[in-house]
Motif scaffolding. Structure first.
Motif, PDB file in Angstrom:
ATOM      1  N   THR A  49       0.858  -1.173   0.000  1.00 22.54           N
ATOM      2  CA  THR A  49       0.000   0.000   0.000  1.00 22.54           C
ATOM      3  C   THR A  49       0.897   1.228   0.000  1.00 22.54           C
ATOM      4  OG1 THR A  49      -1.728  -1.151   1.219  1.00 22.54           O
ATOM      5  CG2 THR A  49      -1.828   1.259   1.206  1.00 22.54           C
ATOM      6  N   SER A  61      -3.928   7.129   0.212  1.00 23.86           N
ATOM      7  CA  SER A  61      -3.361   5.796   0.016  1.00 23.86           C
ATOM      8  C   SER A  61      -3.990   5.066  -1.166  1.00 23.86           C
ATOM      9  CB  SER A  61      -3.568   4.943   1.277  1.00 23.86           C
ATOM     10  OG  SER A  61      -2.927   5.527   2.385  1.00 23.86           O
ATOM     11  N   THR A  63      -3.220   1.038  -3.566  1.00 20.94           N
ATOM     12  CA  THR A  63      -2.325  -0.057  -3.910  1.00 20.94           C
ATOM     13  C   THR A  63      -1.665   0.197  -5.262  1.00 20.94           C
ATOM     14  OG1 THR A  63      -4.195  -1.283  -4.827  1.00 20.94           O
ATOM     15  CG2 THR A  63      -3.558  -1.799  -2.561  1.00 20.94           C
TER      16      THR A  63
END
Length: 108
Positions: A49, A61, A63
């Motif tokens: 992440t 944030s 991925t």
């Protein structure tokens, strides 16, 4: 400090650059992507992440490293510290980079 596990196995952010100069664009902002600085991320394990922050308090944030950006405005003219973080199953790494926001076109 970092745990031994993190030092040995944790992710490590490799920078392609530690500083960038950006120009304010209409409507008075400049967008800087984490990928403008990050060359690659080594090591670690599990899902990574990624996060970015312009103040060290509020983080965005994802991925997907390439989707992360910070928007600078006319109130950010001059040198700014941007933080980039990666977290995975082995630990985390945080780097700081410099963003110099300029308004050479007079949009502010």
């Amino acid at each position: 400090g970092k745990s031994l596990l993190n030092k040995v196995f944790g992710p490590k952010i490799i920078l392609s650059s530690s500083s960038i100069v950006v120009q304010i664009q209409p409507p008075g902002q400049a967008v800087v992507f984490a990928s403008d600085f990050v060359s690659k991320v080594l090591g670690g394990f599990g899902t990574k992440t990624y996060s970015v922050s312009k103040d060290g308090i509020n983080w965005t944030s994802s991925t997907n490293l390439y989707s992360l950006s910070v928007t600078y405005t006319c109130s950010d003219l001059g040198n700014n510290i941007m933080r980039i973080r990666v977290v995975d199953g082995a630990g985390q790494d945080i780097v700081t980079v410099n963003v110099n926001v300029q308004d050479n076109q007079g949009f502010c």
